[in-house]
Structure formats: structure tokens, C-alpha cells
Scaffold this motif. Structure first.
Motif, mmCIF file in Angstrom:
data_model
loop_
_atom_site.group_PDB
_atom_site.id
_atom_site.type_symbol
_atom_site.label_atom_id
_atom_site.label_comp_id
_atom_site.label_asym_id
_atom_site.label_seq_id
_atom_site.Cartn_x
_atom_site.Cartn_y
_atom_site.Cartn_z
ATOM 1 N N PHE A 69 40.312 -25.533 44.035
ATOM 2 C CA PHE A 69 40.684 -26.834 43.481
ATOM 3 C C PHE A 69 39.493 -27.803 43.393
ATOM 4 O O PHE A 69 39.675 -28.962 43.045
ATOM 5 C CB PHE A 69 41.791 -27.468 44.334
ATOM 6 C CG PHE A 69 43.112 -26.745 44.219
ATOM 7 C CD1 PHE A 69 43.937 -26.959 43.122
ATOM 8 C CD2 PHE A 69 43.526 -25.841 45.194
ATOM 9 C CE1 PHE A 69 45.156 -26.300 43.007
ATOM 10 C CE2 PHE A 69 44.741 -25.181 45.085
ATOM 11 C CZ PHE A 69 45.558 -25.403 43.993
ATOM 12 N N ASP A 70 38.293 -27.351 43.710
ATOM 13 C CA ASP A 70 37.128 -28.247 43.808
ATOM 14 C C ASP A 70 36.392 -28.332 42.463
ATOM 15 O O ASP A 70 35.760 -27.363 42.025
ATOM 16 C CB ASP A 70 36.178 -27.730 44.897
ATOM 17 C CG ASP A 70 35.173 -28.795 45.322
ATOM 18 O OD1 ASP A 70 34.837 -29.678 44.500
ATOM 19 O OD2 ASP A 70 34.723 -28.739 46.483
ATOM 20 N N THR A 71 36.448 -29.503 41.829
ATOM 21 C CA THR A 71 35.790 -29.672 40.512
ATOM 22 C C THR A 71 34.263 -29.696 40.631
ATOM 23 O O THR A 71 33.569 -29.540 39.621
ATOM 24 C CB THR A 71 36.250 -30.980 39.839
ATOM 25 O OG1 THR A 71 35.994 -32.065 40.736
ATOM 26 C CG2 THR A 71 37.728 -30.943 39.497
ATOM 27 N N ARG A 72 33.749 -29.877 41.846
ATOM 28 C CA ARG A 72 32.282 -29.893 41.999
ATOM 29 C C ARG A 72 31.680 -28.516 41.718
ATOM 30 O O ARG A 72 30.462 -28.373 41.607
ATOM 31 C CB ARG A 72 31.912 -30.354 43.406
ATOM 32 C CG ARG A 72 32.235 -31.824 43.672
ATOM 33 C CD ARG A 72 31.934 -32.186 45.111
ATOM 34 N NE ARG A 72 32.716 -31.386 46.045
ATOM 35 C CZ ARG A 72 32.484 -31.319 47.353
ATOM 36 N NH1 ARG A 72 31.477 -31.997 47.880
ATOM 37 N NH2 ARG A 72 33.250 -30.578 48.136
ATOM 38 N N LEU A 73 32.515 -27.504 41.605
ATOM 39 C CA LEU A 73 32.002 -26.159 41.289
ATOM 40 C C LEU A 73 31.710 -25.984 39.796
ATOM 41 O O LEU A 73 31.410 -24.874 39.349
ATOM 42 C CB LEU A 73 32.981 -25.081 41.753
ATOM 43 C CG LEU A 73 32.816 -24.630 43.215
ATOM 44 C CD1 LEU A 73 33.928 -23.675 43.602
ATOM 45 C CD2 LEU A 73 31.465 -23.935 43.426
ATOM 46 N N SER A 74 31.828 -27.072 39.035
ATOM 47 C CA SER A 74 31.446 -26.987 37.620
ATOM 48 C C SER A 74 30.210 -27.849 37.391
ATOM 49 O O SER A 74 29.973 -28.810 38.129
ATOM 50 C CB SER A 74 32.590 -27.465 36.715
ATOM 51 O OG SER A 74 32.892 -28.819 36.970
ATOM 52 N N ALA A 75 29.462 -27.504 36.344
ATOM 53 C CA ALA A 75 28.229 -28.240 36.045
ATOM 54 C C ALA A 75 28.533 -29.706 35.751
ATOM 55 O O ALA A 75 27.782 -30.609 36.125
ATOM 56 C CB ALA A 75 27.514 -27.589 34.866
ATOM 57 N N SER A 76 29.659 -29.967 35.094
ATOM 58 C CA SER A 76 30.012 -31.342 34.726
ATOM 59 C C SER A 76 30.718 -32.073 35.867
ATOM 60 O O SER A 76 30.902 -33.287 35.800
ATOM 61 C CB SER A 76 30.933 -31.317 33.504
ATOM 62 O OG SER A 76 32.151 -30.658 33.851
ATOM 63 N N GLY A 77 31.149 -31.347 36.870
ATOM 64 C CA GLY A 77 31.879 -31.957 37.973
ATOM 65 C C GLY A 77 33.315 -32.307 37.621
ATOM 66 O O GLY A 77 34.006 -32.998 38.378
ATOM 67 N N SER A 78 33.788 -31.810 36.474
ATOM 68 C CA SER A 78 35.137 -32.207 36.042
ATOM 69 C C SER A 78 36.102 -31.033 35.910
ATOM 70 O O SER A 78 37.275 -31.224 35.589
ATOM 71 C CB SER A 78 35.040 -32.925 34.686
ATOM 72 O OG SER A 78 34.509 -32.032 33.720
ATOM 73 N N VAL A 79 35.620 -29.810 36.120
ATOM 74 C CA VAL A 79 36.462 -28.630 35.891
ATOM 75 C C VAL A 79 36.518 -27.783 37.170
ATOM 76 O O VAL A 79 35.476 -27.488 37.766
ATOM 77 C CB VAL A 79 35.895 -27.768 34.735
ATOM 78 C CG1 VAL A 79 36.710 -26.497 34.553
ATOM 79 C CG2 VAL A 79 35.876 -28.566 33.442
ATOM 80 N N SER A 80 37.703 -27.426 37.579
ATOM 81 C CA SER A 80 37.870 -26.501 38.705
ATOM 82 C C SER A 80 38.570 -25.253 38.194
ATOM 83 O O SER A 80 39.014 -25.195 37.042
ATOM 84 C CB SER A 80 38.703 -27.150 39.818
ATOM 85 O OG SER A 80 40.057 -27.216 39.425
#
Lengths: 396, 136
Positions: A69-80
Motif C-alpha cells: 500500500f506504500d506509494t513511495r515505491l513509485s518514482a512519482s510517489g503517487s502509485v502503489s
């Protein structure tokens, strides 16, 4: 004995014979019953994945859940992961073609019962669940954080670093790829827990196995008729085989495989080629099983021209919750899927390919019966998950 | 003499072939083997046994086999569904040790009629031996 007396006797005997049978016993022949019983029992016995040293580890499951559930795992910080695999939408996103940071060519596969898969993704480019979890982290259209970015995030975040240590027994080390792959393994430990529950079909199947007439009678007649088509004339069970209703392989289902703007999606053909180039496979250094006990598929998989345009045969449990369908989401409902096979354009199939699919020409009632059967593969209360689920981890 | 010398080897070869063919037909089940099958061809006979004993649908299995007949140079083993016109999605690997062999990497991925095909080649020629099984 007159003919009339003989007829009365025959009628009486037939009536007695039918009355002596338990209710529902006339529904299926012995051959059909054997085929139906193959789709169970459910749930199946699950064993840990030997290629993943934290498979089944509670701390890894909890860590994987947090990562999911962590969106920080995307380059944009908006996608999990949960952006495209929403727990409230059958672990898919309801879109025909999914959208992470950008649009992709394929439908987001549901995450139900992944632990029983042989291959992962629509094209089977990954041979483990943990390797499959790395793909969106590397693909810029999806999450695209990359191995270095993901490892940096975990090392630099006190909570994630603590959870990593709890799961793997050591702090995240300097080997970027090792930390990156371990994130895939923690995610896999979580995803392995997403096993569907019992369904009306399972109750019927088990009643059939123990010859329980009352139990059999509770299953709707429309679903029974659909089941008969499924294991019989529909030929569905050739590919949708076994308790998970999937044979673990790939098929050309006769749907267009254009990915837009003149590009074709190569499907399984491209998947095998990617697999052979990848370092994240059972034959590589990240397999935690020194004996490589599950690597036989990867060693022996065969690339053939007929793999072009083939896509994974998905399991059908909870399929009613995971619309739309097919690799590019081209069919909106289960009724559309059944109609597709009923009116199949055989010209779309590989000329030199296998001969399994045939235009079924089902009547409207038969189509409705097949849908009723497919809907009976839905569990009564699908598991609910949300990012807000409280944890009991000492990591804060 | 020359004629006799020429006839001698020919006679010996013919005799060897007949004896080999006889041996091929006999081809007893090796000790400790249960189940499996025997396929009798013109030149070779093969005894095979799968592990697990019942060939599964959708799971890898292996084979061991024993060939009876003249020496063999190469054996390939594959699966084929004649009704569907497709084979396996996996390429099996054969290890030969004299007249016996082992096969790894077999997987029959759907129920129905399958053929287990042994393609055998040696100085005596080539032969395709086929066993049929119906998987449910």
C-alpha cells in the motif's frame, strides 16, 4: 401377460428406480462426475515457496502488506501496488487497460490464488511470485522506482528498515539487488495469503463426492446446467482445469492482440524471451533453494512460434469480481466472455495452432447457465483489506 | 572362400538382428519397476515407467526407460495430443546410459488423450514408438 399389464409393470419399475435414486443423482453421468470432482477439494493444501526464504513468515507477510500500500515505491510517489490491484475491486482496478504512472497495454490481473500459479503475468515472463513483484517496480509506466530507488527507500526509512530486519533477520545491506529482490519476496509472502474461500460450487462438489443428495439439491439448477456445459460441450475444462480452474499455461483465446498504434502484443512468445534474459529467475542467484527444486519448468520451457498471441489461462475463482476480462480487458462482463466463445471467430486463431476452441453456438439459456455456473465460483465473503488495517509490529 | 567370407558376416549380422529382435520382443520389466508400459516396435522395444506412477495433469513428471534391441545412438521423448494437434510446452531432456535412460521436464498440461512418443535412432535405423494414455 397382456401388453397393457406389461406396460404398467415397466412404468411402475421405472418410477421405483427413479424414486430410489437420491435427488440430483440423475443430473450428471459418472464421467461428468469424475470431471467435476477434479475441480476440488478447496482450499488446497499450500506449501511455502522454497525459492523464497520468507514465504509463510508472519513478519514478512506484515512487511509485504505495508509495502503493497506504500506509494513511495513509485518514482512519482503517487502509485502503489494497490493503485492497480484494489482490494475492494477483486484486487484489480476495473479498467480495461491498467494505468500506473502511465497507461499500459494490458489488464491488471487479479491477485487471487497467485500462490498456485506456475507462471506469473499475462505472458508468464516471471517464474516466481517474488520476481513478478519486481516487474512493476522496474517498469516506468507502472511504478518505476527501480532497484536502487527501492533499496534507498528501505534503507533510509526507519520503519521500513525495522520491518525488513524483522522479516529477514538482518538490516538491509549494501547489495542493492539483494535488498530489491527481498522486497519482492516480502510482497510475495503477503500475496500468498490471498487465497479465496469456499464457494457454492465447492459445497456442491463436496456433496457430490460424499453422495449427499440434500447438499447437491441446494446448488441452483442453472449453475448445474452451466457446469455440465463447462466440463462437456464447452471444452472449458481443458484449460480451466483443476481446483483453481486454470491449467497454469497459456492459450490463444481468439481475442485481438493489438496493443494500439499498430503494435502487436506478442504474449507468451515475448514472455519466454524476457524470462530467458532475466536475472530474477529460479535459475539465478536469488533463488533461496540451493537444490533448485522448483526450477524444472524454467529449465525445460520451450519457445515456439505458436506462443505468439497466447496469454495466461486465468483462474476462475472469484472471476465475477474481477471484470473486465481477457489480457487487454476487451470483454466487459462474464456474459460477454461466454458470448465470445459462443460466437468465436475461428479465423482469428493460429492456423497451425491447437484445435481446442470451436464456435459453441450456445442458446441464450445455455449462455445464462454458464454465467450462473461461473458466478457460483464466487466466495460468499471476499476478504477485505485496506491500507489502514492496524498492525502490531514493534516498528514505528 | 571369399564368398563364404562375405556370407559369414552377413549371416552373423542377420542372426544378430534376429536375436536382437527376439530380445526386443521379450524385453522383460526391470526388477523393482511397477506400472508403466511396454511399446513393441519393429526394431526396438521400450519399457518405461513414470514418476509419479500415475501421470498427472498439469504437473511435471519424469520417466525412466529401458530399450531392448540393437544399440541406440539417440532418443528423444515428447508428448503429443493428437485430437488437439499440440504437444507439450516443455522440451524434455533425455539422459542415455547404454540401453537405459531417464527423461526430465515432461508436463502434460491438459486432460484428454496424450501420446508419449519415443523417437529412437541408431545404426539399425530410426523408429517412432508411441504409447497412448488418457488423462482425466
Amino acid at each position: 401377460m397382456t401388453d397393457i399389464v406389461r406396460l404398467i409393470l415397466v412404468a411402475f419399475c421405472m418410477q421405483w428406480a427413479v424414486a430410489a435414486l437420491p435427488a440430483g443423482a440423475v443430473d450428471f453421468t459418472a464421467a461428468e462426475t469424475r470431471k467435476i470432482l477434479r475441480h476440488g477439494p478447496w482450499p488446497q493444501t499450500a506449501t511455502p515457496d522454497p525459492s523464497n526464504r520468507v514465504s509463510g513468515n508472519p513478519a514478512a507477510i506484515a512487511f509485504g502488506r505495508v509495502l503493497f500500500f506504500d506509494t513511495r515505491l513509485s518514482a512519482s510517489g503517487s502509485v502503489s501496488c494497490a493503485t492497480c490491484h484494489r482490494p475492494d475491486a477483486g484486487w484489480t482496478d476495473g479498467r480495461a487497460r491498467s494505468r500506473g504512472q502511465r497507461a499500459v497495454d494490458r489488464n491488471a490481473l487479479s491477485l487471487f490464488n497467485l500462490r498456485f500459479n506456475r507462471w506469473f503475468g499475462w505472458d508468464g515472463a516471471q517464474d516466481t511470485l517474488w520476481a513478478q513483484n519486481l516487474r512493476p517496480l522496474l517498469d516506468r509506466r507502472e511504478m518505476g522506482i527501480g532497484a536502487a530507488g527501492a533499496a534507498r527507500l528501505v534503507r533510509g526509512d526507519r520503519t521500513l528498515s525495522c520491518r525488513y530486519r524483522l522479516a529477514f533477520g538482518v538490516a538491509p545491506g549494501p547489495d542493492v539487488e539483494r535488498v530489491f529482490v527481498d522486497l519482492g519476496k516480502a510482497l510475495a509472502a503477503f500475496l500468498e495469503t490471498l487465497v479465496t474461500g469456499r464457494t457454492p460450487f465447492d459445497d456442491f462438489r463436496d456433496a457430490l463426492a460424499r453422495n449427499d443428495a440434500a447438499g447437491r439439491a441446494r446448488y441452483p439448477d442453472a449453475a448445474k446446467r452451466g457446469l455440465r456445459l463447462f466440463v462437456g460441450r464447452g471444452n472449458c475444462a481443458f484449460c480451466h482445469f483443476g481446483p483453481a480452474f486454470a491449467n497454469g499455461e497459456f492459450a490463444d483465446a481468439g481475442v485481438p492482440h493489438f496493443a494500439g498504434s499498430g503494435r502487436a502484443d506478442p504474449g507468451r512468445f515475448g514472455g519466454i524471451r524476457k524470462l530467458r534474459k532475466s536475472s530474477y529467475t529460479l535459475l539465478g542467484r536469488f533463488n533461496d533453494d540451493p537444490a533448485r527444486t522448483t526450477a524444472v519448468k524454467t529449465r525445460h520451457v520451450r519457445l515456439a512460434h505458436s506462443n505468439f498471441g497466447e496469454f495466461r489461462v486465468p483462474g476462475l475463482r472469484n472471476a465475477a469480481l474481477t471484470a473486465p476480462y481477457m489480457h487487454a480487458g476487451s470483454l466487459k462482463t462474464l456474459a460477454d466472455v461466454v458470448r465470445h466463445y459462443s460466437t468465436l471467430d475461428e479465423e482469428r486463431l493460429h492456423a497451425g495452432g491447437e484445435r481446442i476452441l470451436r464456435r459453441l453456438d450456445l442458446s441464450a439459456r445455455e449462455q445464462a447457465d454458464l454465467v450462473a455456473f461461473l458466478e457460483s465460483l464466487t466466495e460468499a465473503e471476499p476478504r477485505r483489506e485496506s491500507a489502514a488495517k492496524p498492525g502490531t509490529s514493534p516498528c514505528r | 572362400m571369399a564368398g563364404r567370407r562375405q556370407r559369414g558376416p552377413a549371416f552373423a549380422a542377420a542372426l544378430a538382428f534376429v536375436l536382437a529382435a527376439g530380445a526386443a520382443n521379450a524385453c522383460e520389466r526391470p526388477q523393482g519397476w511397477t506400472g508403466g508400459g511396454k511399446i513393441v516396435g519393429k526394431t526396438w522395444t521400450v519399457r518405461w515407467q513414470s514418476a509419479p506412477a500415475a501421470i498427472p495433469v498439469g504437473a511435471h513428471f519424469s520417466l525412466r526407460f529401458r530399450l531392448c534391441g540393437p544399440p541406440v545412438a539417440r532418443v528423444k521423448v515428447r508428448g503429443w495430443m493428437p485430437d488437439h494437434r499440440h504437444g507439450m510446452n516443455y522440451r524434455a531432456a533425455v539422459t542415455l546410459a547404454g540401453p537405459t535412460g531417464a527423461v526430465r521436464g515432461l508436463l502434460f498440461h491438459m486432460p484428454g488423450r496424450w501420446q508419449l512418443v519415443f523417437d529412437i535412432a541408431g545404426a539399425a535405423g530410426r523408429e517412432k514408438l508411441v504409447a497412448e494414455t488418457v488423462l482425466e
